[in-house]
Structure formats: C-alpha cells, structure tokens
Design a protein around this motif. Structure first.
Motif, PDB file in Angstrom:
ATOM      1  N   ILE A  22       0.852  -1.188   0.000  1.00 56.12           N
ATOM      2  CA  ILE A  22       0.000   0.000   0.000  1.00 56.12           C
ATOM      3  C   ILE A  22       0.888   1.237   0.000  1.00 56.12           C
ATOM      4  CG2 ILE A  22      -1.975  -1.094   1.140  1.00 56.12           C
ATOM      5  CD1 ILE A  22      -1.027   0.227   3.770  1.00 56.12           C
ATOM      6  N   ASN A  23       0.281   2.373  -0.193  1.00 58.27           N
ATOM      7  CA  ASN A  23       0.998   3.640  -0.165  1.00 58.27           C
ATOM      8  C   ASN A  23       1.444   3.932   1.269  1.00 58.27           C
ATOM      9  OD1 ASN A  23       1.401   6.556   0.053  1.00 58.27           O
ATOM     10  ND2 ASN A  23       0.534   6.648  -2.002  1.00 58.27           N
ATOM     11  N   PRO A  24       2.704   4.363   1.471  1.00 61.79           N
ATOM     12  CA  PRO A  24       3.163   4.689   2.821  1.00 61.79           C
ATOM     13  C   PRO A  24       2.294   5.749   3.514  1.00 61.79           C
ATOM     14  CG  PRO A  24       5.034   4.574   1.341  1.00 61.79           C
ATOM     15  CD  PRO A  24       3.798   4.461   0.492  1.00 61.79           C
ATOM     16  N   ALA A  25       1.717   6.668   2.743  1.00 56.91           N
ATOM     17  CA  ALA A  25       0.849   7.695   3.335  1.00 56.91           C
ATOM     18  C   ALA A  25      -0.405   7.065   3.935  1.00 56.91           C
ATOM     19  CB  ALA A  25       0.467   8.739   2.285  1.00 56.91           C
ATOM     20  N   THR A  26      -0.912   6.002   3.317  1.00 56.39           N
ATOM     21  CA  THR A  26      -2.080   5.293   3.845  1.00 56.39           C
ATOM     22  C   THR A  26      -1.718   4.608   5.157  1.00 56.39           C
ATOM     23  OG1 THR A  26      -2.918   4.935   1.616  1.00 56.39           O
ATOM     24  CG2 THR A  26      -3.804   3.503   3.334  1.00 56.39           C
ATOM     25  N   ALA A  27      -0.553   3.975   5.175  1.00 61.19           N
ATOM     26  CA  ALA A  27      -0.089   3.324   6.403  1.00 61.19           C
ATOM     27  C   ALA A  27       0.117   4.358   7.504  1.00 61.19           C
ATOM     28  CB  ALA A  27       1.194   2.547   6.135  1.00 61.19           C
ATOM     29  N   ALA A  28       0.691   5.489   7.143  1.00 59.56           N
ATOM     30  CA  ALA A  28       0.928   6.555   8.117  1.00 59.56           C
ATOM     31  C   ALA A  28      -0.389   7.065   8.693  1.00 59.56           C
ATOM     32  CB  ALA A  28       1.701   7.700   7.471  1.00 59.56           C
ATOM     33  N   LYS A  29      -1.403   7.151   7.860  1.00 57.54           N
ATOM     34  CA  LYS A  29      -2.712   7.623   8.314  1.00 57.54           C
ATOM     35  C   LYS A  29      -3.276   6.674   9.378  1.00 57.54           C
ATOM     36  CE  LYS A  29      -6.932   9.605   6.386  1.00 57.54           C
ATOM     37  NZ  LYS A  29      -7.705   9.885   5.186  1.00 57.54           N
ATOM     38  N   GLY A  30      -3.100   5.373   9.191  1.00 56.58           N
ATOM     39  CA  GLY A  30      -3.544   4.396  10.183  1.00 56.58           C
ATOM     40  C   GLY A  30      -2.779   4.534  11.494  1.00 56.58           C
ATOM     41  N   LEU A  31      -1.473   4.711  11.403  1.00 62.45           N
ATOM     42  CA  LEU A  31      -0.659   4.887  12.607  1.00 62.45           C
ATOM     43  C   LEU A  31      -1.008   6.194  13.317  1.00 62.45           C
ATOM     44  CD1 LEU A  31       2.815   3.695  11.263  1.00 62.45           C
ATOM     45  CD2 LEU A  31       1.309   2.467  12.850  1.00 62.45           C
ATOM     46  N   ASN A  32      -1.202   7.249  12.544  1.00 61.74           N
ATOM     47  CA  ASN A  32      -1.541   8.547  13.135  1.00 61.74           C
ATOM     48  C   ASN A  32      -2.910   8.519  13.816  1.00 61.74           C
ATOM     49  OD1 ASN A  32       0.860   9.897  12.540  1.00 61.74           O
ATOM     50  ND2 ASN A  32       0.173  10.343  10.465  1.00 61.74           N
ATOM     51  N   LEU A  33      -3.820   7.734  13.273  1.00 60.74           N
ATOM     52  CA  LEU A  33      -5.124   7.569  13.908  1.00 60.74           C
ATOM     53  C   LEU A  33      -4.949   7.015  15.322  1.00 60.74           C
ATOM     54  CD1 LEU A  33      -8.249   7.622  13.622  1.00 60.74           C
ATOM     55  CD2 LEU A  33      -8.089   5.327  12.689  1.00 60.74           C
ATOM     56  N   LEU A  34      -4.065   6.012  15.449  1.00 60.55           N
ATOM     57  CA  LEU A  34      -3.803   5.412  16.764  1.00 60.55           C
ATOM     58  C   LEU A  34      -3.066   6.389  17.674  1.00 60.55           C
ATOM     59  CD1 LEU A  34      -2.868   1.779  15.702  1.00 60.55           C
ATOM     60  CD2 LEU A  34      -5.050   2.625  16.579  1.00 60.55           C
ATOM     61  N   ALA A  35      -2.215   7.213  17.093  1.00 62.67           N
ATOM     62  CA  ALA A  35      -1.531   8.237  17.893  1.00 62.67           C
ATOM     63  C   ALA A  35      -2.538   9.272  18.394  1.00 62.67           C
ATOM     64  CB  ALA A  35      -0.428   8.895  17.075  1.00 62.67           C
ATOM     65  N   ASP A  36      -3.485   9.644  17.541  1.00 65.17           N
ATOM     66  CA  ASP A  36      -4.526  10.601  17.934  1.00 65.17           C
ATOM     67  C   ASP A  36      -5.383  10.058  19.080  1.00 65.17           C
ATOM     68  OD1 ASP A  36      -3.611  12.299  15.951  1.00 65.17           O
ATOM     69  OD2 ASP A  36      -5.246  11.826  14.546  1.00 65.17           O
ATOM     70  N   GLU A  37      -5.519   8.730  19.137  1.00 64.52           N
ATOM     71  CA  GLU A  37      -6.312   8.083  20.184  1.00 64.52           C
ATOM     72  C   GLU A  37      -5.456   7.718  21.402  1.00 64.52           C
ATOM     73  OE1 GLU A  37      -8.100   4.756  18.157  1.00 64.52           O
ATOM     74  OE2 GLU A  37      -9.548   6.024  17.130  1.00 64.52           O
ATOM     75  N   ASN A  38      -4.199   8.158  21.408  1.00 64.97           N
ATOM     76  CA  ASN A  38      -3.246   7.879  22.498  1.00 64.97           C
ATOM     77  C   ASN A  38      -3.013   6.383  22.725  1.00 64.97           C
ATOM     78  OD1 ASN A  38      -2.683  10.642  23.123  1.00 64.97           O
ATOM     79  ND2 ASN A  38      -4.681  10.728  24.123  1.00 64.97           N
ATOM     80  N   ILE A  39      -3.089   5.621  21.650  1.00 63.47           N
ATOM     81  CA  ILE A  39      -2.746   4.201  21.704  1.00 63.47           C
ATOM     82  C   ILE A  39      -1.270   4.044  21.343  1.00 63.47           C
ATOM     83  CG2 ILE A  39      -3.170   1.972  20.576  1.00 63.47           C
ATOM     84  CD1 ILE A  39      -6.172   2.922  20.404  1.00 63.47           C
ATOM     85  N   LEU A  40      -0.801   4.901  20.448  1.00 59.67           N
ATOM     86  CA  LEU A  40       0.615   4.969  20.086  1.00 59.67           C
ATOM     87  C   LEU A  40       1.113   6.372  20.391  1.00 59.67           C
ATOM     88  CD1 LEU A  40       0.657   3.282  16.537  1.00 59.67           C
ATOM     89  CD2 LEU A  40       1.087   2.194  18.755  1.00 59.67           C
ATOM     90  N   TYR A  41       2.423   6.487  20.567  1.00 55.92           N
ATOM     91  CA  TYR A  41       3.027   7.815  20.691  1.00 55.92           C
ATOM     92  C   TYR A  41       4.274   7.853  19.817  1.00 55.92           C
ATOM     93  CZ  TYR A  41       6.305   5.723  24.081  1.00 55.92           C
ATOM     94  OH  TYR A  41       7.249   4.937  24.694  1.00 55.92           O
ATOM     95  N   LYS A  42       4.621   9.058  19.400  1.00 57.68           N
ATOM     96  CA  LYS A  42       5.762   9.258  18.501  1.00 57.68           C
ATOM     97  C   LYS A  42       6.989   9.655  19.294  1.00 57.68           C
ATOM     98  CE  LYS A  42       2.799  11.059  14.843  1.00 57.68           C
ATOM     99  NZ  LYS A  42       2.486  12.168  13.943  1.00 57.68           N
TER     100      LYS A  42
END
Length: 128
Positions: free
Chosen positions: A48-68
């Motif tokens: 898939i496009n890396p931007a699509t993957a990033a959008k999924g990861l950022n969604l989890l970051a927005d929900e405080n499930i992941l952090y950068k």
C-alpha cells in the motif's frame, strides 16, 4: 500474523491497518513502550501507499494508543490495551448490539428470543 486487507469493502484501508495494529497489541505482540512497524514497513507488508499506512498509525496516535518519538518511530502507550478494550467495548460492540436489536425488531423477534439465540451460540466454548 498479517491481516488480509479488504480493498473492495467500504472500510478504508487505513482504518483496517489501525484495527490490525490494535489487535496485535491486544494479542501481546506489541507491549507498552515497544516500537511498532513503521509506515514504510506496513506499506511494504501490505503493498500500500506509505501515506495510507501513516494515516492508520496517526489515527492510533490521535487516540493515544501509540506515541511518537521524533526520529525513532511510533511506540505503544502504557495503557494502550485498556484504551483499545474500552473503545471496542463501548463503540464497536455496542454498535453491533444495536444493529442486532434493530434487526430483531424489524423481524419481530422478542428480546427473550434474541437472548436465547446468543446463549445457544457456542463460540465461547469453541475458542477456549
């Protein structure tokens, strides 16, 4: 284990990626403060496009499930499992139950019959 993405469905790929990552966390494949796959690793894994993957990861970051961590990637928050569990219980499961109840009403099935159907379902016994 990789999930199979449904590219023909109505659910966007980035949401499928986010849900798969949540499942990986819930299954203990990623622990608190552990680094998860990068957008480029996910893009390669799923073609898939890396931007699509990033959008999924950022969604989890927005929900405080992941952090950068700047320059290092995305990591699992300390209370990620609890957040995922609450989200799935309070949003997803309640939504599914609401759909079942509405369909039962359309079919004129009583509450007792629906409860009986749930009790007769042996999925819990099969998965243990």
């Amino acid at each position: 284990m990789m999930a199979i993405l449904n590219t023909d469905g109505t659910k966007p790929i980035y949401i499928q990626i986010a849900e798969w990552m949540e499942t990986e966390i819930m299954n203990g494949h990623f622990k608190a403060d552990e680094k998860v796959y990068s957008q480029y690793q996910l893009a390669e894994m799923y073609t898939i496009n890396p931007a699509t993957a990033a959008k999924g990861l950022n969604l989890l970051a927005d929900e405080n499930i992941l952090y950068k961590k700047r320059g290092l990637g995305m990591f699992v928050t300390a209370n990620a499992e609890e957040k995922i569990l609450n989200k799935r219980k309070n949003k997803i499961l309640k939504g599914l139950i609401e759909e079942v109840v509405l369909e039962a009403k359309r079919l004129q099935i009583s509450k007792e019959e629906v409860v009986s159907m749930i009790k007769e379902n042996h999925i819990w016994e099969r998965e243990q």
